[in-house]
Scaffold this active site. Sequence first.
Site, PDB file in Angstrom:
ATOM      1  N   LYS A   1      -5.773  -8.665 -10.470  1.00  0.00           N
ATOM      2  CA  LYS A   1      -5.202  -7.909  -9.280  1.00  0.00           C
ATOM      3  C   LYS A   1      -4.545  -7.122 -10.012  1.00  0.00           C
ATOM      4  O   LYS A   1      -3.222  -6.619  -9.587  1.00  0.00           O
ATOM      5  CB  LYS A   1      -4.928  -8.393  -8.178  1.00  0.00           C
ATOM      6  CG  LYS A   1      -5.300  -9.385  -7.256  1.00  0.00           C
ATOM      7  CD  LYS A   1      -6.874  -9.387  -7.124  1.00  0.00           C
ATOM      8  CE  LYS A   1      -7.453  -8.089  -5.872  1.00  0.00           C
ATOM      9  NZ  LYS A   1      -8.144  -7.266  -6.072  1.00  0.00           N
ATOM     10  N   GLY A   2      -4.363  -7.469 -11.245  1.00  0.00           N
ATOM     11  CA  GLY A   2      -3.709  -5.297 -11.495  1.00  0.00           C
ATOM     12  C   GLY A   2      -4.106  -4.580 -11.927  1.00  0.00           C
ATOM     13  O   GLY A   2      -4.153  -3.086 -12.236  1.00  0.00           O
TER      14      GLY A   2
ATOM     15  N   THR B   1      -7.352  -4.867 -13.944  1.00  0.00           N
ATOM     16  CA  THR B   1      -8.259  -5.244 -15.508  1.00  0.00           C
ATOM     17  C   THR B   1      -9.555  -4.638 -15.442  1.00  0.00           C
ATOM     18  O   THR B   1      -9.917  -4.273 -16.218  1.00  0.00           O
ATOM     19  CB  THR B   1      -7.986  -6.407 -15.600  1.00  0.00           C
ATOM     20  OG1 THR B   1      -8.828  -7.463 -14.570  1.00  0.00           O
ATOM     21  CG2 THR B   1      -6.502  -7.202 -15.545  1.00  0.00           C
ATOM     22  N   ARG B   2     -10.044  -4.835 -14.476  1.00  0.00           N
ATOM     23  CA  ARG B   2     -11.674  -3.992 -13.449  1.00  0.00           C
ATOM     24  C   ARG B   2     -11.747  -3.303 -14.570  1.00  0.00           C
ATOM     25  O   ARG B   2     -12.179  -1.997 -15.311  1.00  0.00           O
ATOM     26  CB  ARG B   2     -11.994  -4.133 -12.466  1.00  0.00           C
ATOM     27  CG  ARG B   2     -13.914  -3.892 -12.106  1.00  0.00           C
ATOM     28  CD  ARG B   2     -15.129  -4.159 -13.513  1.00  0.00           C
ATOM     29  NE  ARG B   2     -14.873  -6.087 -13.459  1.00  0.00           N
ATOM     30  CZ  ARG B   2     -15.008  -6.752 -14.037  1.00  0.00           C
ATOM     31  NH1 ARG B   2     -16.519  -5.590 -15.981  1.00  0.00           N
ATOM     32  NH2 ARG B   2     -15.478  -7.349 -14.500  1.00  0.00           N
TER      33      ARG B   2
ATOM     34  N   SER C   1      -2.212  -8.314  -2.746  1.00  0.00           N
ATOM     35  CA  SER C   1      -3.396  -8.175  -2.927  1.00  0.00           C
ATOM     36  C   SER C   1      -4.218  -8.893  -3.548  1.00  0.00           C
ATOM     37  O   SER C   1      -4.924  -9.549  -2.957  1.00  0.00           O
ATOM     38  CB  SER C   1      -3.171  -7.337  -4.369  1.00  0.00           C
ATOM     39  OG  SER C   1      -4.796  -6.495  -4.597  1.00  0.00           O
TER      40      SER C   1
ATOM     41  N   LYS D   1     -13.431  -4.023  -4.181  1.00  0.00           N
ATOM     42  CA  LYS D   1     -11.303  -3.094  -5.107  1.00  0.00           C
ATOM     43  C   LYS D   1     -10.545  -1.986  -3.805  1.00  0.00           C
ATOM     44  O   LYS D   1     -12.370  -1.877  -3.194  1.00  0.00           O
ATOM     45  CB  LYS D   1     -11.979  -2.447  -6.631  1.00  0.00           C
ATOM     46  CG  LYS D   1     -12.792  -3.460  -7.427  1.00  0.00           C
ATOM     47  CD  LYS D   1     -11.848  -4.266  -8.136  1.00  0.00           C
ATOM     48  CE  LYS D   1     -12.628  -5.243  -8.770  1.00  0.00           C
ATOM     49  NZ  LYS D   1     -11.377  -6.197  -9.401  1.00  0.00           N
ATOM     50  N   GLY D   2      -9.585  -2.592  -3.547  1.00  0.00           N
ATOM     51  CA  GLY D   2      -9.139  -0.892  -2.781  1.00  0.00           C
ATOM     52  C   GLY D   2      -9.132  -1.707  -1.335  1.00  0.00           C
ATOM     53  O   GLY D   2      -9.721  -1.018  -0.131  1.00  0.00           O
TER      54      GLY D   2
ATOM     55  N   THR E   1      -8.002  -2.943   2.054  1.00  0.00           N
ATOM     56  CA  THR E   1      -7.218  -2.751   3.149  1.00  0.00           C
ATOM     57  C   THR E   1      -5.848  -3.845   3.157  1.00  0.00           C
ATOM     58  O   THR E   1      -7.183  -5.285   3.342  1.00  0.00           O
ATOM     59  CB  THR E   1      -7.121  -2.142   4.617  1.00  0.00           C
ATOM     60  OG1 THR E   1      -7.531  -0.996   4.445  1.00  0.00           O
ATOM     61  CG2 THR E   1      -6.015  -2.195   5.488  1.00  0.00           C
ATOM     62  N   HIS E   2      -4.643  -3.587   2.762  1.00  0.00           N
ATOM     63  CA  HIS E   2      -3.515  -5.249   2.779  1.00  0.00           C
ATOM     64  C   HIS E   2      -3.572  -5.126   4.908  1.00  0.00           C
ATOM     65  O   HIS E   2      -3.562  -4.720   4.913  1.00  0.00           O
ATOM     66  CB  HIS E   2      -2.269  -4.579   2.309  1.00  0.00           C
ATOM     67  CG  HIS E   2      -2.908  -5.000   0.172  1.00  0.00           C
ATOM     68  ND1 HIS E   2      -2.114  -4.462   0.047  1.00  0.00           N
ATOM     69  CD2 HIS E   2      -3.714  -5.125  -0.347  1.00  0.00           C
ATOM     70  CE1 HIS E   2      -2.672  -4.598  -1.314  1.00  0.00           C
ATOM     71  NE2 HIS E   2      -3.711  -4.688  -1.776  1.00  0.00           N
TER      72      HIS E   2
END
Length: 437
Positions: A188-189, A191-192, A277, A394-395, A397-398
């Site tokens: 979750k940094g 990397t993808r 995340s 990806k992306g 909503t938290h």
Amino acid sequence: MSPPAQPGVPGGRGSKGPPARKLLCMCSLSLCLTYLCYSLMGGTGPAALRSPAVLPGTAAPRSPAALLGTAAPGAPRSPAALPGTAAPRSPANPPGGPGDPAPSAAPPRASNGSREGAAGAWLRTPLAPGEVITAQSGAFERDPQESSTTDEELSRAGSPGSRGGGSSTTPDYGEKRLPQALIIGVKKGGTRALLEAIRAHPDVRAVGTEPHFFDRNYEKGLEWYRNVMPKTLDGQITMEKTPSYFVTNEAPRRIHSMAKDTKLIVVVRNPVTRAISDYTQTLSKKPEIPTFEVLAFKNRTLGLIDASWSAIRIGIYALHLENWLQYFPLSQILFVSGERLITDPAGEMAKVQDFLGLKRIVTEKHFYFNKTKGFPCLKKPEDSSAPRCLGKSKGRTHPKIDPDVIHRLRKFYKPFNVMFYQMTGQDFQWEQEESDK
């Protein structure tokens, strides 16, 4: 006339000295014996009061493990594991796990110039109530490092005659090679996003799946690992990314055993945001799990942060980095800012390309900022087709997190962050970002 004083009676003629002098001698002897006992026990007594200088305005430990309380005071410096995880083997200890090669000689500790042992100069100090940490496992079952790769995908990629796990544009000619560069973290940094961006470079061939060779599939051997890779031509770089490597104790030794000149890339992100995340991803797959607040604390009232939860533990970057520096110098590790990968992707990719010895071909022309997703998407400069964005996973909503919980986590991570800045020689300014909010 007063009677003569009796021998042995205070103040009598038989007394051999003033009582105060006797008492002083006895106290001195007692202190000496106490100090000697403490010294023999490993310096946990008066000697522990000696404190090296620390950075102004900080109260940080001698090492990440010391702050976590996972290593006994006075113990030799080593990348100690958190409770519930396998203890890391030092380079001098022969490996004993299945599939581990037995190196003929233990690799020397990597030299890092003046930054060597930066964490060792820190003072182990008591924590404030809001920063107290427990590393005991909770009742909730902790998930292992999740992967975007299925066993079936790996099986297909590693089968004889397969073209590897690269993109569909990977040519069916060349030779399969072991990777010369690895994206080793963090989950979750970003990397993808980094992997997809670097794959746009014509001199890079990267496997699209996460092989998890150095943590889950090591017993399958290097030949299996080689078959997972895409074919490359001379002059091209083979890469793969598996974010869980960074927090796997055995990974540095195993990678060093494969090739000690391997280049390593770590994408790091504000650990508080990263933890949220991480939780959000798990929540999307397991809606029944407890709230973030419940999982983050062992005891909310006392402020006992549960570092055995992987979402918290992964963000203690300094602790994990100590393990890697046992085998690789800082010159072989590139730290990419996950935040700048969003705000300035071309700038971060320039650093990556320089680190890999590549010509700067991936530039700002390759990126388009998607306002809906909130991060850049890739596009081909010479093509008018729509930009290619990362998937719906990806992306996300938290969820809304209690501000008090976020505040406590920031206090908890701050000494580790500062230590990480010292170890890497880079200031990621996560504290500055938080103060601006």
